[in-house]
Motif scaffolding. Structure first.
Motif, short mmCIF file in Angstrom:
data_model
loop_
_atom_site.label_atom_id
_atom_site.label_comp_id
_atom_site.label_asym_id
_atom_site.label_seq_id
_atom_site.Cartn_x
_atom_site.Cartn_y
_atom_site.Cartn_z
N SER A 208 0.72 -1.30 -0.09
CA SER A 208 -0.01 0.16 -0.01
C SER A 208 0.77 1.26 -0.02
N SER A 209 2.06 1.29 -0.37
CA SER A 209 2.80 2.45 -0.53
C SER A 209 2.16 3.36 -1.80
N SER A 210 1.96 4.62 -1.29
CA SER A 210 1.19 5.49 -2.22
C SER A 210 2.12 6.19 -3.26
N LYS A 212 3.70 8.93 -1.74
CA LYS A 212 3.64 10.10 -1.43
C LYS A 212 5.13 10.68 -0.71
N MET A 213 5.81 9.71 0.05
CA MET A 213 6.76 10.25 0.57
C MET A 213 8.07 10.27 -0.46
N VAL A 271 13.21 5.27 -1.80
CA VAL A 271 12.42 5.32 -0.84
C VAL A 271 11.20 4.37 -1.35
N ALA A 272 11.39 3.52 -2.60
CA ALA A 272 10.25 2.70 -3.12
C ALA A 272 10.21 1.52 -2.01
N VAL A 274 10.04 -1.92 -2.26
CA VAL A 274 10.22 -2.95 -3.18
C VAL A 274 9.68 -4.42 -2.60
N ALA A 275 9.18 -5.04 -3.52
CA ALA A 275 8.66 -6.30 -3.07
C ALA A 275 9.65 -7.20 -2.90
N LEU A 305 18.60 -1.27 -3.61
CA LEU A 305 19.54 -0.40 -3.01
C LEU A 305 20.94 -0.84 -2.64
N ALA A 321 13.84 2.92 5.94
CA ALA A 321 13.54 1.71 6.49
C ALA A 321 12.14 1.60 6.93
N GLU A 323 9.59 -0.26 9.30
CA GLU A 323 9.72 -1.33 10.25
C GLU A 323 8.07 -1.16 10.96
N LYS A 334 20.00 -2.52 9.19
CA LYS A 334 20.03 -2.45 7.65
C LYS A 334 20.97 -1.54 7.10
N LYS A 338 23.68 -2.42 4.53
CA LYS A 338 23.76 -1.95 3.29
C LYS A 338 24.84 -1.08 3.10
N ASN A 346 11.30 4.94 9.64
CA ASN A 346 9.86 5.23 9.96
C ASN A 346 9.00 3.98 10.22
O1 PMT Z 1 4.87 5.62 -0.29
P1 PMT Z 1 4.25 6.01 0.89
O2 PMT Z 1 2.55 5.75 1.12
O3 PMT Z 1 4.22 7.61 1.21
O4 PMT Z 1 4.88 5.53 2.20
C1 PMT Z 1 6.22 5.50 2.29
C2 PMT Z 1 7.10 4.44 2.66
C3 PMT Z 1 6.56 3.87 4.02
C4 PMT Z 1 6.99 3.37 1.49
C5 PMT Z 1 8.47 4.85 2.69
O5 PMT Z 1 8.69 5.89 3.76
C6 PMT Z 1 9.43 4.01 3.12
O6 PMT Z 1 9.91 3.43 4.42
N1 PMT Z 1 10.09 3.19 2.19
C7 PMT Z 1 10.99 2.15 2.30
C8 PMT Z 1 10.05 0.72 2.47
C9 PMT Z 1 11.00 -0.55 2.57
O7 PMT Z 1 10.83 -1.25 1.65
O8 PMT Z 1 11.56 -0.65 3.42
P2 PMT Z 1 12.54 -1.90 3.61
O9 PMT Z 1 12.87 -1.87 4.89
O10 PMT Z 1 11.85 -3.30 3.28
O11 PMT Z 1 13.79 -1.85 2.79
C10 PMT Z 1 14.95 -1.21 3.08
C11 PMT Z 1 15.81 -0.08 1.94
O12 PMT Z 1 15.90 -1.25 0.96
C12 PMT Z 1 14.77 0.69 1.19
O13 PMT Z 1 15.27 1.95 0.92
C13 PMT Z 1 14.08 0.09 0.01
O14 PMT Z 1 13.58 0.92 -1.10
C14 PMT Z 1 15.28 -0.71 -0.37
N2 PMT Z 1 15.14 -2.04 -1.12
C15 PMT Z 1 14.30 -3.25 -0.50
C16 PMT Z 1 14.07 -4.32 -1.14
C17 PMT Z 1 14.74 -4.69 -2.33
N3 PMT Z 1 14.29 -5.51 -2.89
N4 PMT Z 1 15.35 -3.59 -2.97
C18 PMT Z 1 15.49 -2.34 -2.36
O15 PMT Z 1 15.97 -1.33 -2.93
#
Ligand code: PMT
Length: 397
Positions: A208-210, A212-213, A271-272, A274-275, A305, A321, A323, A334, A338, A346
């Motif tokens: 449900s990432s929009s 927006k961030m 910021v994405a 990512v699945a 990333l 991140a 969490e 993290k 990385k 957040n």
């Molecule tokens: O889009 P919004 O609704 O505004 O919400 C914003 C947000 C919550 C999506 C944003 O603020 C945020 O926290 N983004 C990171 C979400 C995430 O995937 O976090 P993670 O802890 O799983 O990943 C850590 C980092 O690795 C992130 O920078 C992510 O972009 C990156 N990543 C993760 C997995 C992957 N396969 N590739 C990546 O690049």
């Protein structure tokens, strides 16, 4: 929000009606708006409209003897952050380029002690007219910001350059023009929004990432002077001004787009959301419903990333991140894993899809908690912090 004072000049063009919406948006954004209209401007929209929208008296005449008009050509701009003229006609542009002062607006422009921004609005032939182009070039050389114009269908029915920018766009460019430019000349690449991992022709796995961030960070980086490229998962959000956008669906498409762009980037902000997995046994066609249990096989996606941050000559990398518990502990792990100089942590339940956010920044110096607020405010503070860190880290020895 603390009120900031602005003088809005309205000259005689059809687009004057859009200046009413601009006034409303400025007031909503916390501006104390003082409208000055030319005689021609007041023939398109009545001054009382701007008085009602701004909550301030409207100035139309330099000979007005009412007490609050005393020395208006000087006093109105003292304490103002800027003079913005929207719409700015070819006539106003010509007068300002030549320093003419034959009404209140042109006189206060000459006497101002703050930046001037003009949003031109005119027929395409008037815009292209050689004297007008000379005047615009002169104004740019004088340090005047020219916002637009846009291109498209015009009030006269012709199509071309000369349309006034939309009020939202003008507001964003005004606010950007007044902000410091610590990232001038830098190229920022960022990912935003969700990825979508296809199951079959109509279904998929997403989150449900929009966006927006990510889009707020893109806008803040653009405001700070950077050239910005956004690699965006599916989101209906409008692209911030001047940013280049590459739309993708899956994590693998996002990685491919990032790999193409990253050699040109000074800073990468991830910021994405990512699945972490994609569907190995995807079906090209819509899977038919039947009585059997359906099993999806999931395989790990590349970590975009990590692959950028661990490259031999990485750009300055900023991670996020998200969490749901143990925020600082997991985020710190993290960041170390990385090898990131900066990470924004957040809580997913507060951040994802919301308009506001609360972020803790982690870097080698420790943690910095940013106050909860609209995502754009948070993004501006994040960009200010990263710009300071970037400048410090990349300083020649
Ligand atoms: O889009 P919004 O609704 O505004 O919400 C914003 C947000 C919550 C999506 C944003 O603020 C945020 O926290 N983004 C990171 C979400 C995430 O995937 O976090 P993670 O802890 O799983 O990943 C850590 C980092 O690795 C992130 O920078 C992510 O972009 C990156 N990543 C993760 C997995 C992957 N396969 N590739 C990546 O690049």
């Amino acid at each position: 929000m603390k009120q900031k004072r602005i003088v809005l000049g309205v000259t005689g063009g059809v687009a004057a009606y859009k200046a009413a919406e601009l006034t409303r948006l400025l007031v909503k954004a916390g501006w104390d708006v003082h409208v000055v209209m030319t005689e021609a401007g007041s023939r398109f929209v009545l001054p009382v409209t701007f008085q009602a929208l701004s909550g301030n008296p409207v100035y139309t005449d330099q000979w007005d003897a009412r007490p609050d008009n005393n020395m208006a050509h000087i006093n109105l701009t003292r304490g103002a952050a800027a003079v913005l003229v929207a719409p700015a006609t070819a006539d106003l542009i010509a007068k300002v380029a030549h320093g003419l002062c034959d009404d209140l607006l042109t006189t206060l422009i000459a006497a101002r002690d703050c930046p001037l921004l003009l949003a031109p609005a005119m027929n395409r032939q008037m815009w292209d007219n050689a004297p007008n182009q000379r005047n615009v070039a002169q104004l740019k050389a004088d340090g005047v910001a020219i916002l637009g114009p846009g291109s498209g269908e015009q009030a006269c029915g012709e199509v071309g350059d000369g349309r006034m920018l939309e009020p939202e766009d003008i507001l964003m460019r005004l606010e950007a023009a007044l902000r410091p430019k610590p990232l001038a000349g830098k190229r920022v690449l960022l990912t935003a929004g969700p990825t979508f991992e296809r199951i079959d022709a109509v279904r998929g796995i997403t989150n449900s990432s929009s966006g927006k961030m990510g889009f707020a960070v893109a806008r803040a980086a653009w405001e700070a002077g950077a050239e910005v490229v956004i690699v965006a998962g599916e989101t209906p959000l409008a692209t911030p001004p001047d940013c280049r956008r590459i739309d993708v669906q899956s994590a693998q498409q996002m990685l491919a787009a990032v790999e193409l762009e990253v050699p040109h980037a000074d800073i990468f902000i991830s910021v994405a959301a990512v699945a972490d997995y994609y569907v190995l046994n995807q079906s090209e066609h819509k899977i038919k419903k039947d009585a059997h249990i359906l099993t999806l096989e999931l395989a790990p996606n590349p970590d975009i990333l990590a692959s950028v941050a661990c490259a031999p000559k990485p750009p300055f990398c900023v991670g996020f991140a998200a969490e749901s518990e143990n925020l600082l502990e997991y985020a710190d792990a993290k960041r170390r894993r990385k090898q990131l100089p900066l990470l924004a942590a957040n809580l997913v339940q507060q951040a994802m899809g919301a308009d506001d956010n609360e972020v803790i920044l982690l870097d080698d110096a420790g943690t910095h908690r940013l106050p909860r607020g609209p995502k754009l405010d948070v993004a501006r503070q994040l960009v200010a912090h990263l710009a300071a860190l970037y400048t410090h880290t990349r300083k020649p020895a």
